[in-house]
Design a protein around this motif. Structure first.
Motif, PDB file in Angstrom:
ATOM      1  N   PHE A  81      -2.172   2.792   4.105  1.00 49.26           N
ATOM      2  CA  PHE A  81      -1.764   1.501   3.715  1.00 49.26           C
ATOM      3  C   PHE A  81      -0.476   1.865   2.900  1.00 49.26           C
ATOM      4  CE2 PHE A  81      -3.763  -2.583   3.499  1.00 49.26           C
ATOM      5  CZ  PHE A  81      -2.692  -3.377   2.943  1.00 49.26           C
ATOM      6  N   LYS A  82       0.883   1.811   3.595  1.00 51.88           N
ATOM      7  CA  LYS A  82       2.008   2.120   3.047  1.00 51.88           C
ATOM      8  C   LYS A  82       2.356   1.081   2.009  1.00 51.88           C
ATOM      9  CE  LYS A  82       4.077   3.089   6.941  1.00 51.88           C
ATOM     10  NZ  LYS A  82       5.050   3.530   7.937  1.00 51.88           N
ATOM     11  N   VAL A  86       2.641  -3.369   2.025  1.00 52.21           N
ATOM     12  CA  VAL A  86       2.670  -4.134   0.713  1.00 52.21           C
ATOM     13  C   VAL A  86       3.569  -5.100   0.410  1.00 52.21           C
ATOM     14  CG1 VAL A  86       2.223  -4.049  -1.612  1.00 52.21           C
ATOM     15  CG2 VAL A  86       1.193  -2.590  -0.479  1.00 52.21           C
ATOM     16  N   THR A 110      -8.046  -0.839   2.180  1.00 53.82           N
ATOM     17  CA  THR A 110      -7.202  -0.838   0.903  1.00 53.82           C
ATOM     18  C   THR A 110      -7.330   0.626   0.113  1.00 53.82           C
ATOM     19  OG1 THR A 110      -8.842  -2.258   0.053  1.00 53.82           O
ATOM     20  CG2 THR A 110      -6.793  -3.455   0.560  1.00 53.82           C
ATOM     21  N   MET A 113      -4.498   2.697   0.428  1.00 53.77           N
ATOM     22  CA  MET A 113      -3.146   2.691  -0.172  1.00 53.77           C
ATOM     23  C   MET A 113      -3.177   4.097  -1.070  1.00 53.77           C
ATOM     24  SD  MET A 113      -2.910  -1.129  -1.606  1.00 53.77           S
ATOM     25  CE  MET A 113      -3.040  -2.658  -0.869  1.00 53.77           C
ATOM     26  N   ALA A 117       1.750   2.370  -3.240  1.00 54.08           N
ATOM     27  CA  ALA A 117       1.546   1.091  -2.409  1.00 54.08           C
ATOM     28  C   ALA A 117       0.522   0.203  -3.542  1.00 54.08           C
ATOM     29  CB  ALA A 117       0.776   1.202  -1.257  1.00 54.08           C
ATOM     30  N   GLN A 118      -0.350   0.988  -4.283  1.00 51.53           N
ATOM     31  CA  GLN A 118      -1.108   0.525  -5.144  1.00 51.53           C
ATOM     32  C   GLN A 118      -0.375  -0.596  -6.254  1.00 51.53           C
ATOM     33  OE1 GLN A 118      -4.908   1.805  -6.338  1.00 51.53           O
ATOM     34  NE2 GLN A 118      -5.011   3.361  -4.696  1.00 51.53           N
ATOM     35  N   PHE A 121       1.401  -3.303  -4.803  1.00 51.71           N
ATOM     36  CA  PHE A 121       0.476  -4.348  -4.852  1.00 51.71           C
ATOM     37  C   PHE A 121      -0.047  -5.071  -6.191  1.00 51.71           C
ATOM     38  CE2 PHE A 121      -3.768  -6.037  -3.702  1.00 51.71           C
ATOM     39  CZ  PHE A 121      -3.359  -7.064  -2.724  1.00 51.71           C
TER      40      PHE A 121
END
Ligand SMILES: [Zn+2]
Length: 287
Positions: A81-82, A86, A110, A113, A117-118, A121
């Motif tokens: 999840f790049k 996001v 998720t 991620m 990414a996190q 986000f």
């Protein structure tokens, strides 16, 4: 489907207390999807509990509602999840809803991620547009940063594979409430006496921990002036908020979550119970 979680979510809907950012983990992918769509419908449908038959509900069921955006990296043929995804979601979230009062993002996988990414986000979770709702789905919350976890309300679908009677659930809820209340007492005698219930019935642990998590989370909410509460024991949460500092309350939440996730990893229950009780005791009574 995990009926306990389903009931809990329905209860939140009835009271208009559904959180704006939700995490659903564990359980089967089909169950996570089902619960996510149920929650999304509640955000969008005009009825308090999603009616299932209106134009909005029908569109959501058919995957055709423009304001319910499902994002899955696997659909993009990506394992990760790049951060680009996001950013895409973040940019989209600034565009007003098409026809509903809010815009719901159902984000699958998720836990895939990566850290960047996190972190990207997290910014969206910290300052979301007022109409945006986020439902994060994943197999395990263990891969998520604490900062993300502190911004979402988690629902664990895996806590209960087997059928549990309501009576059993009530018993665990009641025990959680008594244990939490005992933490506000001067000595730990009552707490020790109550905790011995786990020795007689180890299966009680997951349900009791699930309930304790809610009570402690509510205490944090009370302490920080929020009126969003999740458990049925607001009196106990109020007492906890009066007695403990915010830091201590957060420690209680984190410890309970930690031990809850350990159960799901099939850790040795006897050891878990002993450790959990000792951690709670040292947090609450010191020493
Ligand atoms: Zn409806």
């Amino acid at each position: 489907m995990n009926n306990r979680i389903f009931d809990m979510v329905t209860e939140l809907m009835k009271n208009g207390r559904l959180p704006h950012a939700i995490l659903i983990d564990s359980g089967s992918a089909a169950d996570r999807d089902e619960l996510a769509l149920y929650i999304a419908s509640s955000f969008i449908c005009e009825s308090t509990i999603p009616c299932g038959i209106c134009k909005n509900c029908t569109k959501i069921k058919n995957g055709a509602h423009p304001d319910v955006i499902v994002f899955d990296p696997e659909q993009r043929k990506e394992k990760v999840f790049k951060v680009d995804f996001v950013r895409e979601i973040r940019a989209d979230s600034y565009i007003m809803p098409n026809e509903a009062k809010c815009k719901v993002y159902i984000l699958k996988n998720t836990d895939k991620m990566n850290a960047s990414a996190q972190n990207a986000f997290l910014k969206t979770l910290e300052e979301p547009p007022s109409y945006a709702r986020f439902i994060l789905l994943c197999e395990s919350r263990a891969a998520l940063l604490e900062t993300i976890m502190s911004r979402v309300t988690p629902f664990n679908l895996g806590a209960e594979d087997r059928k549990i009677t309501n009576e059993y659930t009530d018993k665990a809820d009641e025990l959680a409430n008594k244990l939490a209340a005992a933490l506000t007492e001067v000595t730990e005698l009552n707490f020790m006496r109550l905790a011995s219930a786990f020795e007689k019935d180890k299966d009680m642990l997951p349900l009791t921990l699930a309930s304790l998590q809610l009570i402690f989370r509510d205490a944090v909410a009370v302490k920080t002036g929020s009126n969003i509460t999740l458990s049925n024991y607001s009196e106990t949460s109020n007492q906890l908020a009066l007695k403990f500092s915010l830091k201590t309350l957060i420690t209680l939440v984190e410890n309970t979550e930690h031990f809850f996730s350990c159960i799901n990893k099939n850790a040795n229950k006897n050891l878990l119970i002993t450790r959990f009780c000792s951690v709670l005791r040292s947090t609450a009574y010191g020493g």
